[in-house]
Design a protein around this motif. Structure first.
Motif, PDB file in Angstrom:
ATOM      1  N   HIS A   1      -2.540  -3.435  -3.280  1.00  0.00           N
ATOM      2  CA  HIS A   1      -3.916  -3.276  -2.799  1.00  0.00           C
ATOM      3  C   HIS A   1      -4.847  -3.257  -4.026  1.00  0.00           C
ATOM      4  O   HIS A   1      -5.930  -3.853  -4.030  1.00  0.00           O
ATOM      5  CB  HIS A   1      -4.005  -1.962  -2.008  1.00  0.00           C
ATOM      6  CG  HIS A   1      -5.295  -1.774  -1.275  1.00  0.00           C
ATOM      7  ND1 HIS A   1      -5.540  -0.672  -0.510  1.00  0.00           N
ATOM      8  CD2 HIS A   1      -6.413  -2.545  -1.187  1.00  0.00           C
ATOM      9  CE1 HIS A   1      -6.771  -0.764   0.008  1.00  0.00           C
ATOM     10  NE2 HIS A   1      -7.310  -1.891  -0.398  1.00  0.00           N
TER      11      HIS A   1
ATOM     12  N   HIS B   1       0.846  -1.199   0.000  1.00  0.00           N
ATOM     13  CA  HIS B   1       0.000   0.000   0.000  1.00  0.00           C
ATOM     14  C   HIS B   1       0.880   1.247   0.000  1.00  0.00           C
ATOM     15  O   HIS B   1       2.088   1.158   0.179  1.00  0.00           O
ATOM     16  CB  HIS B   1      -0.837   0.068   1.292  1.00  0.00           C
ATOM     17  CG  HIS B   1      -1.693  -1.111   1.541  1.00  0.00           C
ATOM     18  ND1 HIS B   1      -3.026  -1.147   1.229  1.00  0.00           N
ATOM     19  CD2 HIS B   1      -1.408  -2.316   2.111  1.00  0.00           C
ATOM     20  CE1 HIS B   1      -3.547  -2.311   1.590  1.00  0.00           C
ATOM     21  NE2 HIS B   1      -2.583  -3.040   2.132  1.00  0.00           N
TER      22      HIS B   1
ATOM     23  N   CYS C   1      -4.140   2.041  -5.223  1.00  0.00           N
ATOM     24  CA  CYS C   1      -3.182   1.962  -4.113  1.00  0.00           C
ATOM     25  C   CYS C   1      -2.263   0.773  -4.358  1.00  0.00           C
ATOM     26  O   CYS C   1      -2.774  -0.305  -4.647  1.00  0.00           O
ATOM     27  CB  CYS C   1      -3.926   1.791  -2.787  1.00  0.00           C
ATOM     28  SG  CYS C   1      -2.831   1.454  -1.377  1.00  0.00           S
TER      29      CYS C   1
HETATM   30 ZN   LIG Z   1      -3.975   0.432   0.242  1.00  0.00          ZN
END
Ligand SMILES: [Zn+2]
Length: 238
Positions: A134, A27, A142
């Protein structure tokens, strides 16, 4: 690499894992100038119902949620990935910077993230295919620097793969190496000895040919010695 532990609030993370770790999810913090320690302290202080196991910046790593507990980093109403969930993954947040309207990662942050992920892959016996964004799990943009720039993500994974040697990778590379060596021609200097070995039956080929450039196992060695002593040949091994 420096790893500091700043335990997150119990309210920000889940219970102990019941499933094994199968994925590592990358992330970004969407910050500009934040540090791993800033993030660690924030999640130690504020109940926000979200968390990650690690925060990474230019200086090192902060451990927030213990690996044995579930962190809330990639939960969503619906998923793109068939199997990766909070319950079977480790969440790694990279501190970001903003320049010219875009998020970036400092080279040192990327380096520290690679070292952290390399260690986790080794510890959990996972290959680089276990490392996801992500974005790959839920479709969220992300980590932005690795979603905006697919090439940067590929380069990141390739760098990680180069550092990662799992038992499987090693076995595959060893097989490839042996197969290539089996095709290699022996040197002229051994011509006389090879002709003798083949003529007397000391060395016999198999489906791969004579494979002169492949190593000899101890099993094969004693078989050759046994033949030399005048024993009856055993099967095809040489
Ligand atoms: Zn994330």
């Amino acid at each position: 690499m420096k790893v500091e532990t700043i335990p997150c609030l119990p309210a920000n993370c889940g219970a102990e894992r019941t499933e094994p770790v199968a994925y590592l999810v990358v992330h970004y913090t969407a910050g500009d100038g934040d540090t791993a320690r800033d993030n660690g302290r924030y999640f130690a202080r504020c109940a926000v119902g979200a968390s990650a196991h690690y925060f990474v910046d230019e200086g090192g790593v902060v451990a927030s949620v213990p690996e044995k507990r579930v962190a809330w980093h990639c939960g969503a109403p619906s998923y793109r990935h068939r199997a990766c969930r909070n319950g079977n993954s480790i969440g790694v947040e990279l501190c970001s910077r903003r320049a010219a309207g875009r998020y970036t990662f400092a080279p040192e942050t990327v380096k520290n993230a690679l070292a952290l992920l390399q260690g986790l892959l080794g510890r959990y016996g996972l290959g680089v295919e276990a490392v996801l964004r992500h974005y790959d799990v839920t479709g969220k943009i992300c980590p932005a620097p690795f979603v905006d720039d697919q090439g940067a993500w590929q380069a990141f994974l390739e760098e990680l793969e180069g550092r990662t040697m799992t038992q499987e990778t090693f076995a595959r590379q060893m097989d490839d190496y042996r197969a290539a060596q089996a095709q290699a021609a022996p040197g002229a200097w051994s011509a006389e000895a090879r002709a003798w070995a083949e003529e007397t039956g000391l060395l016999r080929g198999d489906s791969g040919g004579m494979r002169y450039k492949n190593p000899v196992t101890r099993e094969e060695l004693v078989e050759i010695l046994y033949r030399m002593r005048g024993g009856m040949p055993h099967g095809d091994a040489e």
